[in-house]
Design a protein around this motif. Structure first.
Motif, PDB file in Angstrom:
ATOM      1  N   GLU A  78      29.344  73.871  17.294  1.00 19.56           N
ATOM      2  CA  GLU A  78      30.432  73.877  16.309  1.00 19.56           C
ATOM      3  C   GLU A  78      31.223  72.571  16.253  1.00 19.56           C
ATOM      4  O   GLU A  78      31.789  72.242  15.221  1.00 19.56           O
ATOM      5  N   ILE A 100      21.716  73.765   8.302  1.00 19.63           N
ATOM      6  CA  ILE A 100      22.989  74.484   8.366  1.00 19.63           C
ATOM      7  C   ILE A 100      24.063  73.553   8.930  1.00 19.63           C
ATOM      8  O   ILE A 100      23.918  73.035  10.042  1.00 19.63           O
ATOM      9  N   THR A 103      29.483  75.353  11.887  1.00 22.34           N
ATOM     10  CA  THR A 103      30.356  76.383  11.348  1.00 22.34           C
ATOM     11  C   THR A 103      31.234  76.978  12.443  1.00 22.34           C
ATOM     12  O   THR A 103      30.913  76.870  13.628  1.00 22.34           O
ATOM     13  N   LYS A 104      32.308  77.557  12.039  1.00 18.80           N
ATOM     14  CA  LYS A 104      33.205  78.221  12.979  1.00 18.80           C
ATOM     15  C   LYS A 104      33.217  79.733  12.757  1.00 18.80           C
ATOM     16  O   LYS A 104      33.896  80.466  13.472  1.00 18.80           O
ATOM     17  N   THR A 105      32.442  80.195  11.762  1.00 16.36           N
ATOM     18  CA  THR A 105      32.383  81.634  11.468  1.00 16.36           C
ATOM     19  C   THR A 105      30.931  82.068  11.239  1.00 16.36           C
ATOM     20  O   THR A 105      30.074  81.242  10.908  1.00 16.36           O
ATOM     21  N   VAL A 106      30.705  83.359  11.409  1.00 15.13           N
ATOM     22  CA  VAL A 106      29.399  83.966  11.108  1.00 15.13           C
ATOM     23  C   VAL A 106      29.647  85.301  10.425  1.00 15.13           C
ATOM     24  O   VAL A 106      30.711  85.907  10.578  1.00 15.13           O
ATOM     25  N   GLU A 117      32.844  88.938   8.199  1.00 12.71           N
ATOM     26  CA  GLU A 117      32.883  87.582   8.724  1.00 12.71           C
ATOM     27  C   GLU A 117      33.749  87.561   9.982  1.00 12.71           C
ATOM     28  O   GLU A 117      34.832  88.138  10.022  1.00 12.71           O
ATOM     29  N   THR A 119      34.942  84.962  13.491  1.00 14.07           N
ATOM     30  CA  THR A 119      34.885  83.649  14.122  1.00 14.07           C
ATOM     31  C   THR A 119      33.805  83.727  15.192  1.00 14.07           C
ATOM     32  O   THR A 119      33.409  84.829  15.608  1.00 14.07           O
TER      33      THR A 119
END
Length: 181
Positions: A78, A100, A103-106, A117, A119
């Protein structure tokens, strides 16, 4: 029949018939055999249910573990500026390449067509909890299945003992009836 204990999840233990004459004092061998057959049917029903549950958990736990590993991988990337190159499955035989960005979220599928969604920290915590729960439940299901096998064996032995005692009793009655005539 006498009251007996069970396992921690409420499956009753089968009594062991040590002395058939004491266990069937009224001479109702057929009724006792019917009760034992009913117990076996209930145990087999529980066994079938637990086997289905075990199969579900055995397929669910690896999926959760794989998802958790991916979240942890994304978490390790991240703070990086480099995109992650990957391939993902679109269908059974179709794969696509993707790049990709960090990211800080999934987004996680929760079931029942619900996706939320999270973190990366929340997702990691949620998946760790779910994995631990699934593994604990799987362990309990395996314990219950082992307990059920023991109970089914006990009831089958009881049935054999009661049946054999009934046959012996009938022979004695027949011999006593035949010798007095």
């Amino acid at each position: 029949m006498m009251e007996v204990e069970g396992n921690p999840r409420g499956i009753p233990a089968a009594p062991f018939v040590d002395d058939v004459a004491k266990f069937v004092p009224d001479g109702d061998y057929e009724g006792t055999l019917r009760k034992f057959q009913e117990m076996i049917s209930k145990y087999r029903f529980m066994e079938t249910h637990l086997l289905q549950r075990k199969a579900g958990l055995e397929s669910k736990a690896p999926e959760i573990k794989k998802t958790l590993e991916m979240v942890l991988f994304l978490k390790s990337k991240e703070d990086s500026d480099e995109p992650i190159a990957t391939e993902f499955e679109l269908s059974d035989t179709l794969w696509a390449r993707a790049s990709i960005p960090p990211t800080k979220t999934v987004n996680l599928w929760l079931g029942a067509n619900v996706m939320l969604e999270y973190t990366l920290d929340e997702a990691s915590e949620l998946l760790s909890t779910k994995l631990k729960s699934a593994l604990t439940t799987l362990e309990q299901v395996n314990e219950d299945l082992e307990f059920l096998k023991e109970q089914i064996t006990t009831v089958e032995v009881n049935m054999a003992r009661v049946y054999n005692d009934d046959v012996r009793r009938r022979r004695l009655e027949k011999d006593a009836g035949g010798s007095s005539a």
